[in-house]
Design a protein around this motif. Structure first.
Motif, PDB file in Angstrom:
ATOM      1  N   LYS B 387     -66.336  67.680 -22.260  1.00 45.06           N
ATOM      2  CA  LYS B 387     -66.137  66.533 -21.380  1.00 45.06           C
ATOM      3  C   LYS B 387     -66.771  66.786 -20.010  1.00 45.06           C
ATOM      4  CE  LYS B 387     -62.333  63.680 -21.920  1.00 45.06           C
ATOM      5  NZ  LYS B 387     -60.878  63.709 -22.032  1.00 45.06           N
ATOM      6  N   ASP B 390     -70.727  67.077 -20.448  1.00 46.57           N
ATOM      7  CA  ASP B 390     -71.441  66.055 -21.206  1.00 46.57           C
ATOM      8  C   ASP B 390     -72.210  66.674 -22.377  1.00 46.57           C
ATOM      9  OD1 ASP B 390     -72.448  63.575 -21.884  1.00 46.57           O
ATOM     10  OD2 ASP B 390     -74.237  63.838 -20.645  1.00 46.57           O
ATOM     11  N   ARG B 392     -73.224  66.726 -26.029  1.00 49.27           N
ATOM     12  CA  ARG B 392     -73.204  65.803 -27.167  1.00 49.27           C
ATOM     13  C   ARG B 392     -73.261  66.621 -28.438  1.00 49.27           C
ATOM     14  NH1 ARG B 392     -77.152  62.123 -24.003  1.00 49.27           N
ATOM     15  NH2 ARG B 392     -75.947  62.136 -22.070  1.00 49.27           N
ATOM     16  N   ASN B 407     -77.951  70.756 -25.239  1.00 52.35           N
ATOM     17  CA  ASN B 407     -76.497  70.596 -25.356  1.00 52.35           C
ATOM     18  C   ASN B 407     -75.805  71.938 -25.519  1.00 52.35           C
ATOM     19  OD1 ASN B 407     -75.860  67.791 -25.097  1.00 52.35           O
ATOM     20  ND2 ASN B 407     -77.108  67.481 -26.914  1.00 52.35           N
ATOM     21  N   LYS B 410     -75.700  73.541 -22.142  1.00 55.44           N
ATOM     22  CA  LYS B 410     -74.638  72.966 -21.303  1.00 55.44           C
ATOM     23  C   LYS B 410     -73.285  73.547 -21.697  1.00 55.44           C
ATOM     24  CE  LYS B 410     -76.060  68.583 -21.905  1.00 55.44           C
ATOM     25  NZ  LYS B 410     -76.064  67.111 -21.832  1.00 55.44           N
ATOM     26  N   ALA B 437     -80.560  67.750 -19.181  1.00 57.10           N
ATOM     27  CA  ALA B 437     -79.625  68.872 -19.201  1.00 57.10           C
ATOM     28  C   ALA B 437     -79.949  69.850 -18.095  1.00 57.10           C
ATOM     29  CB  ALA B 437     -79.677  69.566 -20.561  1.00 57.10           C
ATOM     30  N   LEU B 440     -78.585  68.700 -14.822  1.00 55.29           N
ATOM     31  CA  LEU B 440     -77.117  68.826 -14.791  1.00 55.29           C
ATOM     32  C   LEU B 440     -76.700  70.287 -14.565  1.00 55.29           C
ATOM     33  CD1 LEU B 440     -74.669  67.046 -17.144  1.00 55.29           C
ATOM     34  CD2 LEU B 440     -74.426  69.491 -16.853  1.00 55.29           C
TER      35      LEU B 440
END
Lengths: 359, 512
Positions: B387, B390, B392, B407, B410, B437, B440
């Motif tokens: 969460k 982010d 996925r 992902n 992350k 990504a 972020l």
């Protein structure tokens, strides 16, 4: 032309369970062909082989007696194999367990012994198996010696040591010069569970070991460590796990379990040490471990399956006059089919013309 | 008169790997004597396409044309016969052999090493690529090794030279040399297909560009007419915001202090650390720049505790000597670590995310009570990371290898940052990660530092360090330069350090 295997990432999870079942079916089918070629009625022969061992209470007890060492050893081997430690020498660790445990029985022979003798023998057997298993483990971690070779070669060391002991220092003086030790005292024999059969305390011990191992692998950090070290050693180091110490641990556990199986076999079914104490349990347990998917519960089931081939082989010797080697053939076919099914289900197989892609 | 057909053309090329469509009806055409860029993020399908052009892969569908005539390549040898040469991102050189021996091995004929050596000297002079044929490869820098690969291609008088991310291993100065070479190659009548995701250099040297996204061609353009931002937008499919970065106002106390750390590398081809010293303060992002293979892996291993230092006092966290403590002891002191390699090091590929959370958090996150794993707690933790960062991921608790690179990265960065570490050491935080990504993750690193943690970033991406680091130092041959303030820092100055200028003479000797 050459064959190229590419891994299927989409292999569904149920395949892992179905694959050994297919392997067993293919083994039976090939066995039927083999019997037909030998001029026997395949159905009848398979019946002798695979149905008679589970047909009555006595046979089932025999089955449990044969399955017990296979289960004990294969559970230990699974821990090794999962963590990338290739212990092939369980046969030797089994024999060493028999020697160490047997020593306790022989040393206390004739003395008025208490109930402590039996647990002491079990403990000594585990120590013996673990001690032998630690040799390849230490050679591997200290000197990078290949553990497959060392563990395998130590099998012969253990077997020859036992042979020498029962022909020499431990030979029963009243045994008419037969190469065997004294019969163990009653306190030094594994407790029988039934009056009319050979099933003994070893079987419940094996089941307890299976349960403990299953919980360890599924729920504890140690089980996680074993799986992680085997699957991704660098990630395991990042997780702070000590690969060398784990190698020692799994070798010690698997050696101890093989040793325990050895002393249970000797004191439960033979009652004395003989030049040979195993029909190859330590090697067959390798098949059991893989057929059982390196999972303790799987080993329990696979141990029973392989035990059937041992007893079926003995029955076939008597009623079909087939050589005992047929047992080996069945075990070999089973291992072959287990590995082949895994390969076929987990990899896409393609024929490629040579001269094509060089990548 | 019809215009001349392009030198090489790919028409509606499709390449499928199982369920993955790596190239989806891709069209590409490179004219004679053209420097053509193939742009795209990691995983956009660039490497797949050039491997098809070099005969390493066979297309599932589509046709290749050479000067207007259809042709097919069964293997790289056929590609070389046609005049296609390729310089890979990862070199295939034998360290123990000399330059000439390496080249002789790779040539398809059976020329003597002496003859190859003469031709090599000739070609390297003609193109301004200085190389000594008799030198063993292990003595050479990465830039020199790349030169071998380029000269090796040029010796076969190619019509098309393919370069896969050639500048990712070079210092800024070495890049300049490469660009000059490419000019000369072009002048000799050879076309160049230049694969990169670095927009500035593409704008400088390429005349046309094909942009790939998710295996499809999303645009063709003349990069000289575009801005870096517009190219990035085409590549990524959306606008990319640079990380928000308030200037550091007050540096806090020293969190990580390294003094006189020397450590031999366990890998015979690795780089030993020599007298490394650095300090990272609470509240700052400290960058370590450097060309790959200068001791970054060894530095990370020493700081994380995967490799123990010889003396405890050489590494201190909050003043406590930790050089002889393992990685979990350092985690318990507030340390958190993100290694470079996602699959196999930071995460076990075939393990679920919850198990991968357990792997790095079992000592610190309360996942384990009396040896028993609390599976529910690990799953809750995964959901929190997912969460907050982010991630996925499709199914509830997938295997790590099922996630895309961005992902998974992350997740790996998030699982450490959410622990609120006092010290975060991260290597190549956005390597091979999509731009969304990457931005972020960079923002998360800055935010973590501003919340009071010390953040050390080891990166070969100089743009990244200029974007997020408050101070940086350069690692070269296992030594570390004195720290430099990023503000007002010139890239050339860092580039010189990355090439070894300014380091002690003995370090440079070893490089030469």
């Amino acid at each position: 032309m050459r064959i190229v295997l590419t891994r299927r990432d989409d292999a569904p999870a149920w395949m892992a369970l179905v694959s050994p079942l297919i392997a067993v079916a293919l083994t039976l089918l090939s066995g039927a062909v083999m019997f037909a070629l030998l001029g026997l009625d395949p159905l009848k022969a398979l019946g002798v082989y695979f149905i008679s061992p589970i047909s009555d209470g006595w046979a089932l007890q025999e089955l449990a007696v044969k399955a017990t060492p296979l289960i004990l050893i294969s559970v230990g081997l699974s821990l090794c194999y999962l963590s990338n430690n290739w212990n092939i020498g369980a046969e030797g660790q089994f024999v060493m367990g028999a020697i160490f445990g047997g020593w306790v029985a022989i040393a206390t022979h004739g003395a008025a012994n208490g109930p402590w003798v039996f647990p002491a023998m079990m403990l000594a057997g585990m120590l013996g198996g673990a001690a032998l298993a630690m040799i390849p483990a230490i050679l591997k971690t200290r000197l990078s010696v290949n553990e497959i070779l060392t563990s395998l070669m130590l099998v012969y060391v253990a077997e020859l040591l036992l042979d020498w002991l029962v022909r020499g220092p431990w030979r029963d003086p009243k045994g008419f010069n037969f190469p065997q030790s004294v019969m163990f005292d009653k306190e030094a024999q594994v407790m029988r569970l039934m009056a009319d059969g050979r099933i003994n305390l070893g079987t419940p011990i094996a089941i307890i070991v299976v349960v403990i191992a299953a919980i360890m692998m599924a729920r504890t950090l140690k089980g996680f460590e074993i799986r992680l070290v085997g699957a991704a050693p660098r990630a395991a180091r990042f997780a702070g796990f000590d690969e060398k110490r784990l190698t020692w641990t799994v070798f010690a556990i698997s050696g101890a379990l093989a040793g325990l199986a050895g002393i249970i076999e000797v004191s439960g079914t033979m009652g004395q040490l003989q030049p040979s104490v195993s029909p190859g349990y330590g090697f067959t347990a390798i098949i059991v471990a893989f057929l059982g998917r390196l999972n303790p519960i799987g080993c329990l089931i696979a141990g029973v399956v392989l035990a059937i081939t041992f007893i079926g082989g003995e029955n076939a010797q008597i009623s079909l006059r087939l050589p005992l080697d047929v047992t080996r053939v069945f075990q070999g076919m089973l291992l072959f089919y287990v590995l082949a099914c895994d390969a076929v289900l987990n990899y896409r197989i393609a024929l490629v013309r040579t001269g094509g892609a060089a990548a | 008169m019809l215009p001349a057909p392009p030198l090489i053309e790919a028409r509606t090329v499709v390449k499928r790997f199982g369920a993955l469509l790596a190239n989806d009806h891709v069209d590409l055409s490179v004219a004679e004597r053209e420097v053509h860029a193939l742009l795209g993020e990691n995983g956009a399908g660039k490497s797949t396409l050039v491997k098809i052009l070099y005969g390493l892969l066979q297309p599932t569908e589509g046709t290749l044309l050479w000067q207007g005539a259809p042709f097919s390549l069964r293997n790289p040898a056929e590609a070389r016969q046609r005049g296609i040469g390729m310089v890979f991102q990862h070199f295939s050189l034998f360290d123990a052999l000399t330059v000439a021996e390496n080249v002789a091995l790779a040539l398809d004929g059976n020329e003597s090493v002496a003859r190859v050596s003469d031709r090599l000297a000739e070609v390297s002079r003609a193109y301004g690529l200085p190389l000594e044929p008799g030198r063993e490869v292990w003595r050479l820098s990465v830039g020199e090794r790349q030169r071998i690969e380029i000269v090796r291609c040029l010796m076969q008088s190619p019509r098309l030279l393919i370069l896969d991310e050639p500048t990712s291993v070079l210092t800024p100065q070495e890049c300049e040399g490469l660009f000059a070479t490419l000019e000369r190659v072009k002048a000799e009548g050879c076309a160049v297909l230049y694969i990169s995701h670095k927009l500035e250099e593409v704008r400088r040297i390429c005349e046309s560009a094909t942009i790939l996204r998710h295996g499809k061609v999303v645009g063709n353009c003349d990069p000289r007419q575009e801005s870096a931002a517009s190219l990035a937008e085409m590549m990524v499919g959306s606008k990319v915001a640079p990380a928000r970065h308030d200037r550091l106002t007050t540096a806090g106390e020293v969190r990580l202090a390294v003094t006189g750390l020397s450590l031999p590398s366990p890998d015979p081809h690795g780089t030993s650390l020599r007298e490394v010293g650095l300090e990272v303060r609470a509240g700052e992002v400290f960058g370590i720049a450097g060309v790959a293979g200068n001791g970054q892996d060894e530095l990370f291993a020493a700081l994380s505790g995967e490799m123990l230092a010889e003396a405890a006092g050489t590494i201190r966290i909050d003043g406590v000597a930790t050089g002889r403590l393992g990685i979990n002891a350092r985690r318990l002191m507030g340390g958190a670590f993100v290694p470079e390699e996602r699959l196999g090091h930071a995460a076990a590929p075939a393990f679920r995310l919850s198990d991968n959370a357990l792997a790095s958090g079992h000592a610190t996150n309360g996942f384990v009570q009396r040896g028993m794993i609390d599976r529910a707690a690990t799953r809750v933790w995964v959901e929190r990371v997912v969460k907050a960062f982010d991630v996925r991921k499709g199914p509830r608790d997938p295997e790590a290898k099922a996630l895309s690179g961005g992902n998974l990265q992350k997740f790996i960065v998030g699982r450490e940052i959410l622990r609120n570490p006092r010290l975060l050491i991260v290597s190549q935080p956005t390597w091979g990660v999509d731009a969304g990504a990457a931005s972020l993750i960079r923002q998360a690193l800055i935010d973590l530092s501003r919340s009071g943690a010390a953040v050390l970033v080891i990166s070969q991406d100089l743009d990244e360090l200029f974007e997020i680091a408050d101070r940086m130092a350069v690692i070269f041959h296992g030594r570390i330069s004195s720290p430099l303030d990023t503000e007002g820092l010139r890239r050339e100055a860092v580039g010189l350090l990355m090439g070894g200028a300014g380091f002690a003479a003995d370090a440079v000797d070893e490089a030469a």
